[in-house]
Design a protein around this motif. Structure first.
Motif, PDB file in Angstrom:
ATOM      1  N   ARG A   1       0.853  -1.186   0.000  1.00 54.84           N
ATOM      2  CA  ARG A   1       0.000   0.000   0.000  1.00 54.84           C
ATOM      3  C   ARG A   1       0.889   1.236   0.000  1.00 54.84           C
ATOM      4  N   PHE A   2       0.394   2.298  -0.600  1.00 52.67           N
ATOM      5  CA  PHE A   2       1.113   3.559  -0.512  1.00 52.67           C
ATOM      6  C   PHE A   2       0.825   4.208   0.831  1.00 52.67           C
ATOM      7  N   GLU A   3       1.785   4.939   1.298  1.00 51.16           N
ATOM      8  CA  GLU A   3       1.694   5.555   2.622  1.00 51.16           C
ATOM      9  C   GLU A   3       1.704   7.071   2.508  1.00 51.16           C
ATOM     10  N   GLU A   4       0.781   7.692   3.211  1.00 57.92           N
ATOM     11  CA  GLU A   4       0.769   9.139   3.379  1.00 57.92           C
ATOM     12  C   GLU A   4       1.107   9.438   4.827  1.00 57.92           C
ATOM     13  N   GLU A   5       2.031  10.360   5.045  1.00 57.36           N
ATOM     14  CA  GLU A   5       2.390  10.745   6.405  1.00 57.36           C
ATOM     15  C   GLU A   5       1.830  12.132   6.706  1.00 57.36           C
ATOM     16  N   THR A   6       1.280  12.268   7.901  1.00 52.20           N
ATOM     17  CA  THR A   6       0.700  13.535   8.308  1.00 52.20           C
ATOM     18  C   THR A   6       0.900  13.696   9.813  1.00 52.20           C
ATOM     19  N   ASP A   7       0.632  14.867  10.308  1.00 51.09           N
ATOM     20  CA  ASP A   7       0.746  15.078  11.757  1.00 51.09           C
ATOM     21  C   ASP A   7      -0.455  14.490  12.485  1.00 51.09           C
ATOM     22  N   VAL A   8      -1.640  14.801  11.961  1.00 54.06           N
ATOM     23  CA  VAL A   8      -2.879  14.319  12.579  1.00 54.06           C
ATOM     24  C   VAL A   8      -3.789  13.783  11.489  1.00 54.06           C
ATOM     25  N   VAL A   9      -4.331  12.599  11.703  1.00 52.72           N
ATOM     26  CA  VAL A   9      -5.381  12.097  10.837  1.00 52.72           C
ATOM     27  C   VAL A   9      -6.642  11.945  11.672  1.00 52.72           C
ATOM     28  N   ILE A  10      -7.747  12.409  11.125  1.00 49.52           N
ATOM     29  CA  ILE A  10      -9.032  12.388  11.820  1.00 49.52           C
ATOM     30  C   ILE A  10      -9.988  11.523  11.016  1.00 49.52           C
ATOM     31  N   VAL A  11     -10.599  10.554  11.664  1.00 53.33           N
ATOM     32  CA  VAL A  11     -11.525   9.648  10.996  1.00 53.33           C
ATOM     33  C   VAL A  11     -12.944  10.143  11.237  1.00 53.33           C
ATOM     34  N   GLY A  12     -13.548  10.732  10.219  1.00 50.02           N
ATOM     35  CA  GLY A  12     -14.915  11.205  10.332  1.00 50.02           C
ATOM     36  C   GLY A  12     -15.024  12.710  10.222  1.00 50.02           C
ATOM     37  N   ALA A  13     -15.788  13.187   9.228  1.00 48.46           N
ATOM     38  CA  ALA A  13     -15.968  14.625   9.020  1.00 48.46           C
ATOM     39  C   ALA A  13     -17.349  15.050   9.496  1.00 48.46           C
ATOM     40  N   GLY A  14     -17.630  14.780  10.773  1.00 48.34           N
ATOM     41  CA  GLY A  14     -18.832  15.285  11.414  1.00 48.34           C
ATOM     42  C   GLY A  14     -18.482  16.492  12.263  1.00 48.34           C
ATOM     43  N   PRO A  15     -19.387  16.946  13.129  1.00 47.25           N
ATOM     44  CA  PRO A  15     -19.110  18.121  13.952  1.00 47.25           C
ATOM     45  C   PRO A  15     -17.848  17.990  14.804  1.00 47.25           C
ATOM     46  N   ALA A  16     -17.607  16.816  15.401  1.00 49.98           N
ATOM     47  CA  ALA A  16     -16.434  16.642  16.259  1.00 49.98           C
ATOM     48  C   ALA A  16     -15.149  16.645  15.442  1.00 49.98           C
ATOM     49  N   GLY A  17     -15.116  15.830  14.370  1.00 48.63           N
ATOM     50  CA  GLY A  17     -13.905  15.735  13.578  1.00 48.63           C
ATOM     51  C   GLY A  17     -13.516  17.044  12.920  1.00 48.63           C
ATOM     52  N   LEU A  18     -14.487  17.754  12.357  1.00 47.46           N
ATOM     53  CA  LEU A  18     -14.195  19.024  11.700  1.00 47.46           C
ATOM     54  C   LEU A  18     -13.811  20.100  12.715  1.00 47.46           C
ATOM     55  N   SER A  19     -14.435  20.083  13.892  1.00 46.24           N
ATOM     56  CA  SER A  19     -14.068  21.057  14.928  1.00 46.24           C
ATOM     57  C   SER A  19     -12.628  20.830  15.383  1.00 46.24           C
ATOM     58  N   ALA A  20     -12.244  19.565  15.526  1.00 42.43           N
ATOM     59  CA  ALA A  20     -10.869  19.260  15.904  1.00 42.43           C
ATOM     60  C   ALA A  20      -9.898  19.758  14.845  1.00 42.43           C
TER      61      ALA A  20
END
Length: 593
Positions: free
Chosen positions: A46-65
Motif C-alpha cells: 500500500r502507498f503511505e501518506e504521512e501527516t501530523d494528525v489524521v481524523i476519521v470522520g468529518a462530522g461536527p467533532a472531527g471538523l471542529s478538531a
C-alpha cells in the motif's frame, strides 16, 4: 472537497515510499480461501501518506478538531498537517440528527459564524413538551435544562457542509469517499494511523477490473470521530480495554423524516417534544417535531434499544406516531421529502469510555457525549474535538513523539474539567431512572425532582445494562399489529428507504458480517422470532424460504438498503453481526437531515 488538496494527495502517491499493508487475515477469514488462492493484488504494497494528525470522520467533532488544530498553528506561525478521512461521498451525506443546535461550542470555535453565513437561520422561539395518549395530548412542565432559548433549528447535514468549508479555508485536507477500515499499529502496539479499504472487490472478495488497493495514512496522532458505535472505535475499545470501570453504553434509534408542510400550518421556531404514545410505560422513547424556515418540518421518533418485545418495529412505531391527532394535523396536505435513521448514545456520563490510548483518542459521539434530557450532542461533540485538538497540538509541537508514541492524557483531564462533563454529570441519572418497576412514571417523578432541585448533587449514580440482553423470548411476548401504510402520512418501509438516497454497489463484499451463519435461524428466529427483520429501519434483514432446504428459512441480507445506522451491531440478541465500512462513498445521501 478542496481539489488542490486532492491533487496533492494523488500526486504524492507516486512519490512516497510504499508500505506493506497490514495482515490480510481478515480478508482470508471472510473469503475462506487459502494462501495459494490469494490474488497478488490483495497483498501488494500500500502507498503511505504521512501527516501530523489524521481524523476519521468529518462530522461536527472531527471538523471542529481539524479547525482548532489549524487555528492554533496559525496563531503561532507553525505548520501542522491535518487530514480528515470521510466515508461519505460528500460532506454531510451521512449526517442525520434532529436537530436543535446549542451554539455554545460554535461560539468558542468560530465567534464570527454569523458573518460567515453559517446555516443557523431559524432561532428556536417556542418550546412544548407533551404527554401523548392514544388520542389525547397533555402539556408537561418544561424543565430549565430542556429550554431551547438561544438555540437554532438546523439541518445538521447542511451545518456539516458549512463547517467543512471553514475547515478547507483553514487548509485542512478533507478526503470524502474514503472509508477508514483498519487501524494501523506500531510494533509497540501504539496506534499510528488508519488504512482505507480496498476498492473494486466483488462479493467474494476477489478483485474486479476496477480494483484499487487501499492506502495507509500514518500520523503522530489519530483522532477517531466516527459517530455513534464506530466500527474502528469498537476494535479500539476491545484492544485497549477502554470500558474498564465504566458502565456499558446504552443506545437509542432515531428515525426521522423531513416534510414540507402547507404554509398555514407552519410555526417557524416551534420546538415540540413528546413522551408516551405509542410507547408503553416500560419502553423508553419519545417524539420530536421542529419547524425550520421555508415551511420545512423535521419530525422523528427516538426509542431506546433496550426494549424487550422482539415483535416491536421501531420504524412502524414511528409511522404509528405520525397518526396521532396532534401530529397528523401538521402533516396533512404536506409532502415527505427525506428519510433517515441512526443510532445514538444514551449512556451519558457513566458510559463514557477511557478516551485516550497510545497514539490517539476518541472524540464526539463515538465516545458518547450526548446529553439525553436535552436531546443534544453536537455542542458537546464539537467541544470534545476542540479539546483533543489542543492536547494533540501541544504534544506534536513540543516534539513528544520523539520519545515514543503520544499519549493525550491532557485531553482526558481537560474534558473532565470542562463544561461538557459538568453538563453530563448533572443529568447522569435521568435516563437510567426509567429502568425501575415504575418505568415512565418513575422516570417522570425522579427526573422532575432531580432536574428542578437536586441538579445531580446525589451520592449515587444509576447503572445501565447492555441493550441486546434485554430482549425476551418470543413466546413470552405478544405480537404487535401495526396499521397498514396509507401512502400519505405513513409509508411502506422501502418507499421511505428510497428517500434516503442510499446506494451500495451490489457486487461488493457484504459489509454486514454475520460471524456464525447458523445462529440467525437456529437461535434468533426460533427463540426470538427473528428480531433483526424488525429492528432494522431499512429492510436489510429478512427471513426467506431456503431453496436448498424446503420448509426451512434462511437470513437474507439486503445490504444495498443499509443507511449505516449500526442498529444491527448493537441490538442483535446474539451479538453475531459486525457492521464494517463498505466501499467509500457508498451509503445514504441525506438531504436536509
Amino acid at each position: 472537497m478542496n481539489y488542490r488538496h486532492l491533487s496533492r494527495f494523488i500526486t504524492s502517491i507516486s512519490s512516497h515510499v510504499p508500505l506493506r499493508g497490514l495482515s490480510t487475515t481478515s480478508f482470508l477469514r471472510h473469503a475462506s480461501v487459502t494462501d495459494q488462492e490469494v490474488d497478488p493484488r490483495l497483498v501488494a504494497d500500500r502507498f503511505e501518506e504521512e501527516t501530523d494528525v489524521v481524523i476519521v470522520g468529518a462530522g461536527p467533532a472531527g471538523l471542529s478538531a481539524a479547525i482548532r488544530l489549524k487555528q492554533l498553528a496559525s496563531h503561532e506561525g507553525k505548520e501542522i498537517r491535518v487530514v480528515v478521512i470521510e466515508k461519505a461521498g460528500e460532506l454531510g451525506a451521512h449526517t442525520l440528527s434532529g436537530a436543535v443546535i446549542e451554539p455554545r461550542a460554535l461560539n468558542e470555535l468560530i465567534p464570527d459564524w454569523k458573518d460567515r453565513n453559517a446555516p443557523l437561520n431559524q432561532p428556536a422561539l417556542k418550546d412544548s413538551l407533551r404527554l401523548l395518549t392514544e388520542k389525547g395530548s397533555y402539556p408537561l412542565p418544561h424543565l430549565p435544562q430542556m429550554s431551547n432559548k438561544g438555540n437554532y433549528i438546523v439541518s445538521l447535514n447542511n451545518f456539516v457542509k458549512w463547517l467543512g468549508k471553514q475547515a478547507e479555508d483553514a487548509e485542512v485536507e478533507i478526503y470524502p469517499g474514503f472509508a477508514a477500515s483498519e487501524v494501523l499499529y506500531n510494533d509497540d502496539g501504539s496506534v499510528c494511523g488508519i488504512a482505507t479499504n480496498d476498492m473494486g472487490l466483488d462479493k467474494n472478495f476477489k478483485p474486479k477490473d476496477t480494483f484499487e488497493r487501499g492506502m495507509n495514512f500514518k500520523a503522530k496522532v489519530t483522532l477517531f470521530a466516527e459517530g455513534c458505535h464506530g466500527s474502528l472505535t469498537k476494535t479500539l475499545i476491545n484492544k485497549f480495554n477502554l470500558r474498564e470501570g465504566r458502565q456499558p453504553q446504552t443506545y437509542g434509534i432515531g428515525i426521522k423524516e423531513v416534510w414540507e408542510i402547507v404554509p398555514e400550518k407552519h410555526l417557524p421556531g416551534f420546538v415540540f417534544h413528546s413522551l408516551g404514545y405509542p410507547m408503553d410505560s416500560k419502553t423508553y422513547g419519545g417524539g420530536f417535531m421542529y419547524h425550520m424556515e421555508n415551511n420545512i418540518v423535521q419530525i422523528g421518533f427516538v426509542m431506546a434499544l433496550d426494549y424487550q418485545n422482539p415483535y416491536l418495529s421501531p420504524y412502524k412505531e414511528f409511522q404509528k406516531y405520525k397518526l396521532h391527532p396532534y401530529i397528523k394535523k401538521f402533516l396533512e396536505g404536506g409532502k415527505c421529502i427525506s428519510y433517515g435513521a441512526r443510532a445514538l448514545n444514551e449512556g451519558g456520563y457513566q458510559s463514557i469510555p477511557k478516551l485516550v490510548f497510545p497514539g490517539g483518542a476518541l472524540i464526539g459521539c463515538t465516545a458518547g457525549f450526548i446529553n439525553v434530557p436535552k436531546i443534544k450532542g453536537s455542542h458537546t461533540a464539537m467541544k470534545s474535538g476542540m479539546l483533543a485538538a489542543e492536547a494533540a497540538y501541544d504534544a506534536i509541537t513540543s516534539n513528544k513523539s520523539a520519545s515514543g508514541p503520544i499519549n493525550l492524557t491532557t485531553y482526558e483531564k481537560s474534558i473532565e474539567d470542562s463544561w461538557v462533563y459538568k453538563e453530563l454529570y448533572q443529568v447522569r441519572n435521568i435516563r437510567p431512572s426509567f429502568n425501575s418497576p415504575l418505568g415512565l412514571w418513575g422516570c417522570l417523578l425522579y427526573s422532575g425532582f432531580d432536574m428542578m432541585f437536586l441538579k445531580g448533587r446525589t451520592p449515587w449514580t444509576f447503572k445501565h445494562h447492555s441493550d441486546y440482553a434485554s430482549l425476551k423470548p418470543a413466546k413470552e411476548c405478544k405480537p404487535i399489529e401495526y396499521p397498514k401504510p396509507d401512502g400519505v402520512i405513513t409509508f411502506d418501509l422501502l418507499e421511505s428507504v428510497s428517500r434516503s438516497g442510499t446506494n451500495h454497489a451490489e457486487n461488493q463484499p457484504v459489509h454486514l458480517r454475520v460471524r456464525d451463519k447458523t445462529i440467525p435461524v437456529e437461535r434468533n428466529l426460533k427463540l426470538f422470532g427473528g428480531p433483526e427483520s424488525r429492528f432494522c429501519p431499512a429492510g436489510v434483514y429478512e427471513f426467506v424460504d431456503d431453496e436448498t432446504n424446503p420448509g426451512e428459512k434462511r437470513l437474507q441480507i439486503n445490504s444495498q438498503n443499509c443507511v449505516h445506522c449500526k442498529t444491527c451491531d448493537i441490538k442483535d440478541v446474539s451479538q453475531n453481526i459486525d457492521w464494517v465500512t463498505p466501499e467509500g462513498g457508498d451509503g445514504p445521501k441525506y438531504v436536509l437531515t
